[in-house]
Design a protein around this motif. Structure first.
Motif, PDB file in Angstrom:
ATOM      1  N   ASP A  87       0.287  -3.994   3.320  1.00  0.00           N
ATOM      2  CA  ASP A  87      -0.802  -4.598   4.085  1.00  0.00           C
ATOM      3  C   ASP A  87      -1.327  -5.875   3.438  1.00  0.00           C
ATOM      4  N   VAL A  88      -0.599  -6.400   2.461  1.00  0.00           N
ATOM      5  CA  VAL A  88      -1.032  -7.600   1.748  1.00  0.00           C
ATOM      6  C   VAL A  88       0.038  -8.685   1.855  1.00  0.00           C
ATOM      7  N   GLU A  89      -0.400  -9.908   2.150  1.00  0.00           N
ATOM      8  CA  GLU A  89       0.459 -11.085   2.062  1.00  0.00           C
ATOM      9  C   GLU A  89      -0.241 -12.099   1.176  1.00  0.00           C
ATOM     10  N   VAL A  90       0.514 -12.756   0.311  1.00  0.00           N
ATOM     11  CA  VAL A  90      -0.105 -13.638  -0.682  1.00  0.00           C
ATOM     12  C   VAL A  90       0.391 -15.069  -0.535  1.00  0.00           C
ATOM     13  N   ALA A  91      -0.490 -16.001  -0.890  1.00  0.00           N
ATOM     14  CA  ALA A  91      -0.091 -17.405  -1.001  1.00  0.00           C
ATOM     15  C   ALA A  91       0.739 -17.551  -2.265  1.00  0.00           C
ATOM     16  N   LYS A  92       1.939 -18.063  -2.138  1.00  0.00           N
ATOM     17  CA  LYS A  92       2.866 -18.090  -3.268  1.00  0.00           C
ATOM     18  C   LYS A  92       2.461 -19.079  -4.354  1.00  0.00           C
ATOM     19  N   PHE A 233      -0.345   0.677 -13.194  1.00  0.00           N
ATOM     20  CA  PHE A 233      -0.709   1.468 -12.017  1.00  0.00           C
ATOM     21  C   PHE A 233      -2.205   1.787 -11.909  1.00  0.00           C
ATOM     22  N   PRO A 234      -2.871   2.277 -12.950  1.00  0.00           N
ATOM     23  CA  PRO A 234      -4.301   2.597 -12.791  1.00  0.00           C
ATOM     24  C   PRO A 234      -5.146   1.405 -12.348  1.00  0.00           C
ATOM     25  N   GLU A 235      -4.854   0.217 -12.889  1.00  0.00           N
ATOM     26  CA  GLU A 235      -5.619  -0.968 -12.490  1.00  0.00           C
ATOM     27  C   GLU A 235      -5.334  -1.348 -11.041  1.00  0.00           C
ATOM     28  N   LEU A 236      -4.088  -1.156 -10.596  1.00  0.00           N
ATOM     29  CA  LEU A 236      -3.744  -1.477  -9.211  1.00  0.00           C
ATOM     30  C   LEU A 236      -4.402  -0.504  -8.240  1.00  0.00           C
ATOM     31  N   ARG A 237      -4.517   0.755  -8.626  1.00  0.00           N
ATOM     32  CA  ARG A 237      -5.162   1.725  -7.752  1.00  0.00           C
ATOM     33  C   ARG A 237      -6.653   1.380  -7.571  1.00  0.00           C
ATOM     34  N   LYS A 238      -7.303   0.935  -8.658  1.00  0.00           N
ATOM     35  CA  LYS A 238      -8.701   0.500  -8.551  1.00  0.00           C
ATOM     36  C   LYS A 238      -8.821  -0.718  -7.622  1.00  0.00           C
ATOM     37  N   ALA A 239      -7.873  -1.632  -7.732  1.00  0.00           N
ATOM     38  CA  ALA A 239      -7.893  -2.831  -6.884  1.00  0.00           C
ATOM     39  C   ALA A 239      -7.694  -2.460  -5.425  1.00  0.00           C
ATOM     40  N   GLU A 240      -6.814  -1.512  -5.150  1.00  0.00           N
ATOM     41  CA  GLU A 240      -6.610  -1.041  -3.779  1.00  0.00           C
ATOM     42  C   GLU A 240      -7.923  -0.516  -3.185  1.00  0.00           C
ATOM     43  N   ARG A 241      -8.626   0.293  -3.963  1.00  0.00           N
ATOM     44  CA  ARG A 241      -9.890   0.851  -3.480  1.00  0.00           C
ATOM     45  C   ARG A 241     -10.912  -0.251  -3.216  1.00  0.00           C
ATOM     46  N   LEU A 243     -10.376  -3.283  -2.378  1.00  0.00           N
ATOM     47  CA  LEU A 243      -9.968  -4.066  -1.217  1.00  0.00           C
ATOM     48  C   LEU A 243      -9.900  -3.241   0.064  1.00  0.00           C
ATOM     49  N   ASP A 244     -10.320  -1.973  -0.013  1.00  0.00           N
ATOM     50  CA  ASP A 244     -10.282  -1.065   1.141  1.00  0.00           C
ATOM     51  C   ASP A 244      -8.876  -0.936   1.718  1.00  0.00           C
ATOM     52  N   LEU A 245      -7.886  -0.895   0.835  1.00  0.00           N
ATOM     53  CA  LEU A 245      -6.498  -0.718   1.246  1.00  0.00           C
ATOM     54  C   LEU A 245      -6.101   0.745   1.090  1.00  0.00           C
ATOM     55  N   PRO A 246      -5.306   1.274   2.005  1.00  0.00           N
ATOM     56  CA  PRO A 246      -4.790   2.633   1.798  1.00  0.00           C
ATOM     57  C   PRO A 246      -3.879   2.644   0.576  1.00  0.00           C
TER      58      PRO A 246
END
Length: 315
Positions: A87-92, A233-241, A243-246
């Protein structure tokens, strides 16, 4: 009797001819329905692109989240890891819209044009680490979107400073230009040189204070850059939360590359490692100079910890 048969045959022939004409008209009408636009000409790439975008409902959108810094804190790694999420697209590329006047004068239409095409519901993310320390940026970002979510990735400020110097040194050497040794820039008559730009960028509390004058604290998520390197992984899971991402990023998306000395990414059977500039050996700094630097950062670090409501294992 004969005339009756001949007349019947003639009428049948006329009906068959009329039926053929009707069928031909129906086929011709079906090829271009009145409810649809005709297909674009193959000689017009822009028309083809527009049709494809319309079909997929994609368009370039202003970012819903921005990685604002810090420089040499792990912004590229964070961006690439977030890009693992469907659900994420980034500016390269780094856009430098809000902190470079030449770009800012081009307006939001130009800024939007630097963003990736996204589907409805996807989150656009851009990162420019120069935003964090630029005084004019917070208000400009707010004016663009007061609801934008901000990610700030930080690391040990002393390590960040040395990494910052190392990058500048590498760029100067590549251009065959001389550059002063780190300690000559960092120290003046045995004391910390307060005017050294790389030192100023590591005073996180000063820059964050400007952002907090504009944005509420809960709109800024702080990522531990040192932890991201040790175990992503733990830091990415916090970032997902935040950003309200599943939750879609998993531990299986990462593997430790023993040759490079850091984690690389796995997605859909393909692996990706950051380029050779990441993990580059740092420029030398004497133990004595490093101790002075760590002592200097004690108070600024404490102020930063109080602002973000957490502490980090920094020197």
């Amino acid at each position: 009797m004969l005339w009756t048969v001949l007349l019947a045959l003639l009428v049948l022939l006329l009906l068959q001819t009329q039926l053929s004409v009707c069928l031909r008209d129906l086929r011709s009408g079906a090829s271009v329905s009145p409810l649809q636009s005709p297909p674009p000409s193959s000689s017009s790439p822009s028309s083809a692109s527009s049709s494809s975008s319309s079909y997929n409902a994609t368009q370039q959108r202003l970012p819903g989240a921005i990685i604002i810094g810090v420089r040499k804190g792990g912004t590229r790694a964070l961006l690439e890891m977030l890009n693992l999420h469907p659900d994420v697209e980034v500016a390269k590329a780094e856009v430098h819209y809000f902190n470079v006047e030449e770009h800012f004068r081009r307006g939001l239409a130009w800024y939007r044009a630097q963003m990736p095409f996204t589907l409805p519901g996807q989150l656009t993310v851009e990162k420019t680490p120069g935003y964090f320390a630029a005084p004019q940026v917070p208000v400009r970002v707010w004016d663009m979107n007061p609801a934008v979510r901000l990610l700030l990735i930080v690391r040990d400020p002393a390590e960040r400073l040395v990494s910052d110097y190392t990058q500048v040194l590498h760029n100067r050497l590549t251009q065959d230009k001389p550059y002063q040794p780190l300690e000559e820039l960092l120290l003046h008559e045995g004391h910390i040189n307060h005017g050294y730009k790389a030192l100023q960028r590591s005073l996180y509390h000063l820059h964050l204070a400007r952002w907090l004058e504009v944005f509420p604290r809960e709109q800024i998520h702080v990522v531990d850059g040192d932890a991201l390197i040790r175990d992503p992984f733990p830091e990415l899971r916090k970032a997902e939360r935040f950003l309200d991402l599943p939750p879609r990023i998993n531990p299986s998306n990462f593997y430790f590359n023993t040759t490079k000395g850091f984690y690389c990414l796995l997605s859909a059977g393909h692996d990706k490692c950051l380029d050779e500039s990441k993990g580059r050996p740092h420029a030398p700094l004497s133990t004595q100079a490093l101790k002075k630097l760590c002592r200097y950062f004690r108070k600024p670090n404490k102020l930063f910890f109080e602002m973000v409501g957490r502490s980090f294992s920094w020197c």
